[in-house]
Design a protein around this motif. Structure first.
Motif, PDB file in Angstrom:
ATOM      1  N   GLU A 447       0.835  -1.212   0.000  1.00  0.00           N
ATOM      2  CA  GLU A 447       0.000   0.000   0.000  1.00  0.00           C
ATOM      3  C   GLU A 447       0.865   1.255   0.000  1.00  0.00           C
ATOM      4  N   GLU A 448       1.961   1.197   0.758  1.00  0.00           N
ATOM      5  CA  GLU A 448       2.896   2.341   0.790  1.00  0.00           C
ATOM      6  C   GLU A 448       3.509   2.559  -0.590  1.00  0.00           C
ATOM      7  N   TRP A 449       3.886   1.450  -1.235  1.00  0.00           N
ATOM      8  CA  TRP A 449       4.445   1.545  -2.594  1.00  0.00           C
ATOM      9  C   TRP A 449       3.411   2.094  -3.573  1.00  0.00           C
ATOM     10  N   LYS A 450       2.163   1.622  -3.433  1.00  0.00           N
ATOM     11  CA  LYS A 450       1.093   2.041  -4.340  1.00  0.00           C
ATOM     12  C   LYS A 450       0.837   3.547  -4.236  1.00  0.00           C
ATOM     13  N   MET A 451       0.836   4.065  -2.989  1.00  0.00           N
ATOM     14  CA  MET A 451       0.639   5.507  -2.788  1.00  0.00           C
ATOM     15  C   MET A 451       1.778   6.307  -3.412  1.00  0.00           C
ATOM     16  N   LYS A 452       2.990   5.814  -3.211  1.00  0.00           N
ATOM     17  CA  LYS A 452       4.148   6.491  -3.785  1.00  0.00           C
ATOM     18  C   LYS A 452       4.083   6.475  -5.307  1.00  0.00           C
ATOM     19  N   MET A 453       3.662   5.345  -5.866  1.00  0.00           N
ATOM     20  CA  MET A 453       3.564   5.211  -7.315  1.00  0.00           C
ATOM     21  C   MET A 453       2.533   6.176  -7.886  1.00  0.00           C
ATOM     22  N   GLU A 454       1.429   6.358  -7.198  1.00  0.00           N
ATOM     23  CA  GLU A 454       0.385   7.286  -7.655  1.00  0.00           C
ATOM     24  C   GLU A 454       0.886   8.726  -7.654  1.00  0.00           C
ATOM     25  N   GLN A 455       1.759   9.038  -6.697  1.00  0.00           N
ATOM     26  CA  GLN A 455       2.306  10.397  -6.612  1.00  0.00           C
ATOM     27  C   GLN A 455       3.229  10.709  -7.801  1.00  0.00           C
ATOM     28  N   VAL A 456       4.038   9.738  -8.167  1.00  0.00           N
ATOM     29  CA  VAL A 456       5.074  10.013  -9.179  1.00  0.00           C
ATOM     30  C   VAL A 456       4.696   9.567 -10.590  1.00  0.00           C
ATOM     31  N   LYS A 457       3.614   8.817 -10.724  1.00  0.00           N
ATOM     32  CA  LYS A 457       3.241   8.273 -12.035  1.00  0.00           C
ATOM     33  C   LYS A 457       2.959   9.396 -13.045  1.00  0.00           C
ATOM     34  N   GLY A 458       3.541   9.250 -14.212  1.00  0.00           N
ATOM     35  CA  GLY A 458       3.294  10.211 -15.295  1.00  0.00           C
ATOM     36  C   GLY A 458       3.962  11.554 -15.110  1.00  0.00           C
ATOM     37  N   THR A 459       4.951  11.632 -14.197  1.00  0.00           N
ATOM     38  CA  THR A 459       5.654  12.906 -13.992  1.00  0.00           C
ATOM     39  C   THR A 459       7.147  12.723 -14.222  1.00  0.00           C
ATOM     40  N   ALA A 460       7.808  13.818 -14.461  1.00  0.00           N
ATOM     41  CA  ALA A 460       9.259  13.822 -14.647  1.00  0.00           C
ATOM     42  C   ALA A 460       9.806  15.144 -14.133  1.00  0.00           C
ATOM     43  N   ASP A 461      11.010  15.104 -13.595  1.00  0.00           N
ATOM     44  CA  ASP A 461      11.698  16.320 -13.142  1.00  0.00           C
ATOM     45  C   ASP A 461      12.784  16.689 -14.141  1.00  0.00           C
ATOM     46  N   VAL A 462      12.808  17.952 -14.518  1.00  0.00           N
ATOM     47  CA  VAL A 462      13.949  18.482 -15.272  1.00  0.00           C
ATOM     48  C   VAL A 462      14.705  19.380 -14.302  1.00  0.00           C
ATOM     49  N   ILE A 463      15.871  18.919 -13.892  1.00  0.00           N
ATOM     50  CA  ILE A 463      16.669  19.625 -12.887  1.00  0.00           C
ATOM     51  C   ILE A 463      17.636  20.565 -13.597  1.00  0.00           C
ATOM     52  N   ILE A 464      17.485  21.868 -13.351  1.00  0.00           N
ATOM     53  CA  ILE A 464      18.419  22.852 -13.908  1.00  0.00           C
ATOM     54  C   ILE A 464      19.562  22.964 -12.907  1.00  0.00           C
ATOM     55  N   ALA A 465      20.634  22.207 -13.151  1.00  0.00           N
ATOM     56  CA  ALA A 465      21.752  22.135 -12.194  1.00  0.00           C
ATOM     57  C   ALA A 465      22.739  23.272 -12.373  1.00  0.00           C
ATOM     58  N   LYS A 466      22.780  23.840 -13.578  1.00  0.00           N
ATOM     59  CA  LYS A 466      23.674  24.965 -13.849  1.00  0.00           C
ATOM     60  C   LYS A 466      23.032  25.862 -14.896  1.00  0.00           C
ATOM     61  N   GLN A 467      23.121  27.165 -14.665  1.00  0.00           N
ATOM     62  CA  GLN A 467      22.606  28.118 -15.655  1.00  0.00           C
ATOM     63  C   GLN A 467      23.335  29.440 -15.471  1.00  0.00           C
ATOM     64  N   ARG A 468      24.128  29.806 -16.469  1.00  0.00           N
ATOM     65  CA  ARG A 468      24.933  31.028 -16.361  1.00  0.00           C
ATOM     66  C   ARG A 468      24.063  32.280 -16.271  1.00  0.00           C
ATOM     67  N   HIS A 469      22.920  32.260 -16.960  1.00  0.00           N
ATOM     68  CA  HIS A 469      22.137  33.494 -17.086  1.00  0.00           C
ATOM     69  C   HIS A 469      20.906  33.524 -16.188  1.00  0.00           C
TER      70      HIS A 469
END
Length: 499
Positions: A447-469
């Motif tokens: 159940e804990e896994w299922k809740m976590k899966m529902e939170q992250v399903k169909g999403t993605a993070d684009v992490i801007i780790a460096k940006q000069r401007h």
């Protein structure tokens, strides 16, 4: 007379009557310019930004121009009297000595009004002579066929020299007045105001990403990295198609085309074939699963959607090069050619680790990657286009409990981080959570896994780790794996999960 002599006799006569072609030059323009400078040294500053001694055809004129320039820059007066001491006294110009020739140049000078026109005429002729030299070198090298320079390298070298000549063959440069600089800034602001999304750079078609980055900035090297399966090729493909599909050209005063919105995109697909890349784009646009397209498991209605989409996509200025193992020199040569022939606003390279350097094979891989990233950065500045370069991450990500990538995870070279203006990481937590599914659905952790899966399903993070401007941070996007499509999240409540 033997046969060889008989054949040579008429040839010798023809050559005696023949007038050899002389390299393009205009000695009268050179004399007029030098005379104007000797009469009024202000004429020198009208041409010194673009005209150098080497551009003059007559060796004596080169020396006079060089000496006059040195004297004027020291704040002294350059005239026939001050210049003659720096030239050979015994040198003759026809029946005249150098001193007499200098006096004649000054005496016959009318005014300095046309000095800049004379300078431009001399410069244009110097460019034509450079073109002739490049052409002669091409012919001579092709005849000699040196072992260390195969035909492909000769083509790349010729293209590079021609492009350099085209880029330097201008009269601009030097200082600008502050008024000119302000006018350029206002023009840029006006272009951003008129452009869709009001961005200073080229829109990626993903609004939440544009909001953080201001679009893709000219001459920037943007590194897009991630572990296999994260969707970095999908994101790059989405962005490339969005830019190409929104292209609107605008005719400039000189007749050239400039992108008002979107742009012409060049895509180097070193990993996937052009057909695979096209299948991904068609799947994204028609919402027909790419796996179904490959298997032929589609309905008649789906097939009609595919045909309609393909007809629409034929007009999109997206050009794909699927050559594997391409070198940085070959990539640069082809990019220059594309810009010259069809225009170029954005370049995508998928991916860095599949490229080769242009140096010796004995170099280690770290040096080779450094050469590649330095070459990409230089190419972006040369062509004045943003370059999106994809990169793999090292396996050390998998050994950590927190799988979020960091700058230190960039594979094989710190130069990737150093040369990049922007570093983006694609991270899908769903990928890792899915692999942690308990085998037994009656397990207390299920159940804990299922809740976590529902939170992250169909999403993605684009992490801007460096940006000069701009700022760093994380942009959360929606990801539809069956269509390999990244989009803005429709539900704003997802922002609670932003890191």
């Amino acid at each position: 007379m033997n046969d060889a002599a008989r054949k040579l006799a008429p040839l010798a006569k023809d050559q005696a009557d023949q007038h050899y072609r002389e390299a393009p030059n205009n000695l009268e323009a050179e004399q007029a310019l030098l005379g104007a400078i000797l009469v009024n040294n202000d004429a020198f500053y009208r041409v010194s930004d673009f005209l150098k001694p080497v551009h003059l055809f007559e060796p004596l004129h080169r020396r006079i121009f060089e000496v006059a320039g040195d004297i004027i820059r020291m704040g002294k007066t350059a005239n026939p009297v001050t210049i003659k001491t720096f030239l050979k006294a015994d040198e003759k110009v026809g029946d005249l000595t150098v001193a007499q020739y200098l006096a004649r140049l000054a005496a016959e000078a009318v005014s300095i009004i046309n000095a800049e026109d004379y300078g431009r005429a001399i410069y244009d002729l110097a460019l034509r002579r450079s073109l002739i030299t490049i052409g002669e070198d091409m012919v001579n090298i092709a005849y000699d066929a040196p072992l260390d320079m195969p035909p492909q390298s000769q083509i790349e070298d010729a293209e590079r020299r021609l492009f350099e000549l085209a880029e330097t063959g201008r009269y601009d440069g030097g200082f600008q007045s502050f008024n000119d600089a302000v006018a350029l800034a206002i023009d840029m602001a006006g272009a951003a105001f008129e452009r869709d999304g009001s961005l200073s750079g080229i829109s990626t078609g993903i609004h939440s990403l544009d909001a953080r980055m201001g679009g893709l900035q000219r001459s920037d090297l943007i590194v897009l990295a991630g572990r296999p399966g994260m969707g970095k090729t999908s994101l790059a493909t989405n962005i490339a198609y969005n830019i190409a599909a929104s292209y609107e050209g605008e005719v400039q005063a000189d007749g050239s085309m400039k992108a008002k919105n979107g742009g012409v995109v060049g895509f180097y697909s070193l990993e996937m074939s052009s057909e695979q890349l096209a299948t991904r784009i068609i799947s994204e646009q028609t919402e027909v699963s790419s796996s179904k397209i490959r298997r032929g498991d589609i309905s008649e209605a789906d097939f009609e959607k595919l045909v309609a989409c393909s007809q629409m996509m034929q007009k999109v200025p997206l050009y794909i090069d699927q050559t594997g193992g391409i070198s940085i020199a070959q990539l640069s040569a082809r990019a220059r050619r594309l810009k010259r022939q069809r225009g170029l606003d954005v370049l995508v390279v998928d991916y860095i680790q599949l490229m080769t350097g242009s140096g010796k094979s004995s170099e280690n891989r770290v040096q080779e990657i450094t050469q590649i990233t330095t070459g990409l950065k230089a190419l972006g500045k040369e062509l004045n286009v943003p370059i999106i370069a994809l990169s793999q991450l090292s396996r050390q990500v998998e050994s950590r409990e927190d799988k979020r990538p960091q700058l230190s995870d960039l594979r094989e070279s710190g130069s990737i981080e150093q040369d990049a203006d922007v570093v983006l990481f694609v991270f899908r937590e769903e990928y890792y959570v899915k692999n942690m599914e308990p085998r037994d659905e009656f397990d207390p952790k299920y159940e804990e896994w299922k809740m976590k899966m529902e939170q992250v399903k169909g999403t993605a993070d684009v992490i801007i780790a460096k940006q000069r401007h701009g700022p760093t941070g994380t942009v959360k996007l929606a990801f539809q794996s069956e269509f390999t499509r990244f989009t803005d999240l429709a539900d704003p409540s997802f922002t609670q999960y932003e890191h």
